[in-house]
Design a protein around this motif. Sequence first.
Motif, short mmCIF file in Angstrom:
data_model
loop_
_atom_site.label_atom_id
_atom_site.label_comp_id
_atom_site.label_asym_id
_atom_site.label_seq_id
_atom_site.Cartn_x
_atom_site.Cartn_y
_atom_site.Cartn_z
N GLU A 32 11.45 -25.76 34.24
CA GLU A 32 10.03 -26.03 34.08
C GLU A 32 9.75 -26.32 32.61
O GLU A 32 10.53 -25.94 31.74
CB GLU A 32 9.18 -24.86 34.57
CG GLU A 32 9.34 -23.59 33.76
CD GLU A 32 8.42 -22.47 34.26
OE1 GLU A 32 7.66 -22.71 35.22
OE2 GLU A 32 8.48 -21.37 33.68
N GLU A 33 8.64 -27.01 32.37
CA GLU A 33 8.26 -27.36 31.00
C GLU A 33 7.02 -26.60 30.58
O GLU A 33 6.11 -26.37 31.38
CB GLU A 33 7.99 -28.86 30.89
CG GLU A 33 9.21 -29.73 31.09
CD GLU A 33 8.91 -31.20 30.83
OE1 GLU A 33 7.78 -31.51 30.40
OE2 GLU A 33 9.81 -32.03 31.06
N ASP A 34 6.99 -26.19 29.31
CA ASP A 34 5.78 -25.57 28.79
C ASP A 34 4.82 -26.66 28.29
O ASP A 34 5.07 -27.87 28.47
CB ASP A 34 6.11 -24.56 27.69
CG ASP A 34 6.79 -25.19 26.48
OD1 ASP A 34 6.73 -26.43 26.32
OD2 ASP A 34 7.39 -24.43 25.69
N LYS A 35 3.74 -26.25 27.66
CA LYS A 35 2.73 -27.21 27.21
C LYS A 35 3.27 -28.20 26.19
O LYS A 35 2.78 -29.32 26.07
CB LYS A 35 1.54 -26.46 26.63
CG LYS A 35 0.78 -25.62 27.65
CD LYS A 35 -0.37 -24.90 27.02
CE LYS A 35 -1.11 -24.05 28.04
NZ LYS A 35 -2.26 -23.30 27.43
N GLU A 36 4.30 -27.78 25.44
CA GLU A 36 4.90 -28.67 24.44
C GLU A 36 6.02 -29.52 25.01
O GLU A 36 6.65 -30.30 24.31
CB GLU A 36 5.44 -27.85 23.26
CG GLU A 36 4.38 -27.30 22.33
CD GLU A 36 3.57 -26.17 22.95
OE1 GLU A 36 4.17 -25.33 23.65
OE2 GLU A 36 2.34 -26.14 22.74
N GLY A 37 6.33 -29.33 26.31
CA GLY A 37 7.37 -30.11 26.95
C GLY A 37 8.76 -29.51 26.86
O GLY A 37 9.74 -30.13 27.27
N LYS A 38 8.88 -28.28 26.33
CA LYS A 38 10.19 -27.63 26.23
C LYS A 38 10.58 -27.05 27.58
O LYS A 38 9.79 -26.37 28.24
CB LYS A 38 10.16 -26.53 25.16
CG LYS A 38 11.52 -25.89 24.93
CD LYS A 38 11.48 -24.95 23.74
CE LYS A 38 12.85 -24.34 23.49
NZ LYS A 38 12.87 -23.49 22.28
N LYS A 39 11.82 -27.30 27.96
CA LYS A 39 12.31 -26.87 29.27
C LYS A 39 12.95 -25.48 29.18
O LYS A 39 13.61 -25.14 28.20
CB LYS A 39 13.33 -27.88 29.81
CG LYS A 39 12.76 -29.28 30.00
CD LYS A 39 13.83 -30.24 30.44
CE LYS A 39 13.27 -31.65 30.58
NZ LYS A 39 12.82 -32.20 29.28
N SER A 40 12.75 -24.70 30.24
CA SER A 40 13.34 -23.37 30.34
C SER A 40 13.49 -23.03 31.82
O SER A 40 12.94 -23.73 32.69
CB SER A 40 12.45 -22.33 29.64
OG SER A 40 11.18 -22.28 30.26
N PRO A 41 14.24 -21.98 32.16
CA PRO A 41 14.40 -21.61 33.57
C PRO A 41 13.06 -21.27 34.20
O PRO A 41 12.24 -20.56 33.62
CB PRO A 41 15.31 -20.38 33.51
CG PRO A 41 16.07 -20.53 32.24
CD PRO A 41 15.09 -21.15 31.28
N LYS A 42 12.83 -21.78 35.40
CA LYS A 42 11.59 -21.54 36.12
C LYS A 42 11.66 -20.23 36.87
O LYS A 42 12.67 -19.92 37.51
CB LYS A 42 11.33 -22.69 37.09
CG LYS A 42 10.02 -22.56 37.87
CD LYS A 42 9.86 -23.73 38.82
CE LYS A 42 8.59 -23.62 39.63
NZ LYS A 42 8.44 -24.75 40.59
N GLY A 43 10.58 -19.46 36.80
CA GLY A 43 10.54 -18.20 37.55
C GLY A 43 9.58 -17.22 36.95
O GLY A 43 9.11 -17.39 35.82
N ASP A 44 9.29 -16.18 37.70
CA ASP A 44 8.42 -15.12 37.21
C ASP A 44 9.08 -14.43 36.03
O ASP A 44 10.27 -14.12 36.06
CB ASP A 44 8.17 -14.12 38.34
CG ASP A 44 7.30 -12.97 37.90
OD1 ASP A 44 6.08 -13.13 37.88
OD2 ASP A 44 7.87 -11.90 37.57
N LYS A 45 8.31 -14.19 34.98
CA LYS A 45 8.87 -13.64 33.75
C LYS A 45 9.48 -12.26 33.97
O LYS A 45 10.48 -11.90 33.33
CB LYS A 45 7.79 -13.56 32.67
CG LYS A 45 7.15 -14.91 32.33
CD LYS A 45 8.18 -15.94 31.93
CE LYS A 45 7.52 -17.28 31.61
NZ LYS A 45 8.54 -18.35 31.34
#
Length: 329
Positions: free
Chosen positions: A155-168
């Motif tokens: 998934e991407e954050d507001k700045e477009g950086k990708k990270s694993p998607k899921g509940d924190k």
Amino acid sequence: MTTPTFDIFNPQISVVAKGLEGKVITVYGSNNLGKTKQASRMKKPLYLPLEKGLNAIAGIPFMAINNWSDFKKVNKQLQKNADKAKEVYQTIIVDSLDAFAKYATRYVCNRYGVERLKEGNEGFGLWTEYATEVWEEVDKLISIGFTVIFIAHAEEDKEGKKSPKGDKRTLAPIIDNSDIVVYLQSNGVDEDNNVIKSSGYLAETDEYFARSRFDYIDTYIEEYTAENLENAITVAIERQEQAEGIEAVTYEEQKESQASEELNYEKLMAEIKSVGGQLHKADKLDEIQEIADKYIEKGAKITDCTKNQVEIMAVILDELKDLLADIEE
């Protein structure tokens, strides 16, 4: 295995283990990048699909996981039959973390009789219970000694950086315990429209999250395959041995070096009675009760502690020993 006692002047010395045994790996990216296919090509896999990732892959041993209780059952069997299971399996694959979080949420809600986590605990929410449930099951799984691979979408954050998607709350115990987090990126197709294998990234950039605990690992795998991932880890450990003058050990040797003193109820109770007896003879009943009142119900006897209170018993025993040592000086 003999577990050490706590002594800050005789510390354990950290070691590095060879191979993939006991390693925790998280692999994430968008769809159709080979996350499941390459994970299933790791050595002696057992696949735990929480979604339909095996629909196009044949010949892989798997246990269908349709709810959180299914996962707990498999986890319990792996724990209970660890030696036998490790003869059959080397790699445990959990796919994917999206469904992992949803199943855990549903389980906790059902357990407490609510529709949503925020409705539980008289409106204060069940976030702590949920996080604890996930942490305990993850900790059990990664402590057995398998290579554990968690698969996630990106998934991407507001700045477009990708990270694993899921509940924190689900991601935290997994990412924090991962030796390697691999981000997969598509390379498109070749001139004949054949899919080019994805590339794997093992170091964080402004565009995506990735990491490795191994300082000497190659941070880029041009052609991401099970073999190339294993080779990257193996070579990284060999480089560390050469650069730092260390000798990597087996996983079992590493596990033994990290063990702490085993808390055995019968042994603790016997020591408490022995030390308590000596303090009783020294007319220290009031002091004994003061120690008890600090950690258990006021006025209760230390010898009434149950097997669920071994950690409390260990702390009480330590204070009783200190009291006895002060008397003997």
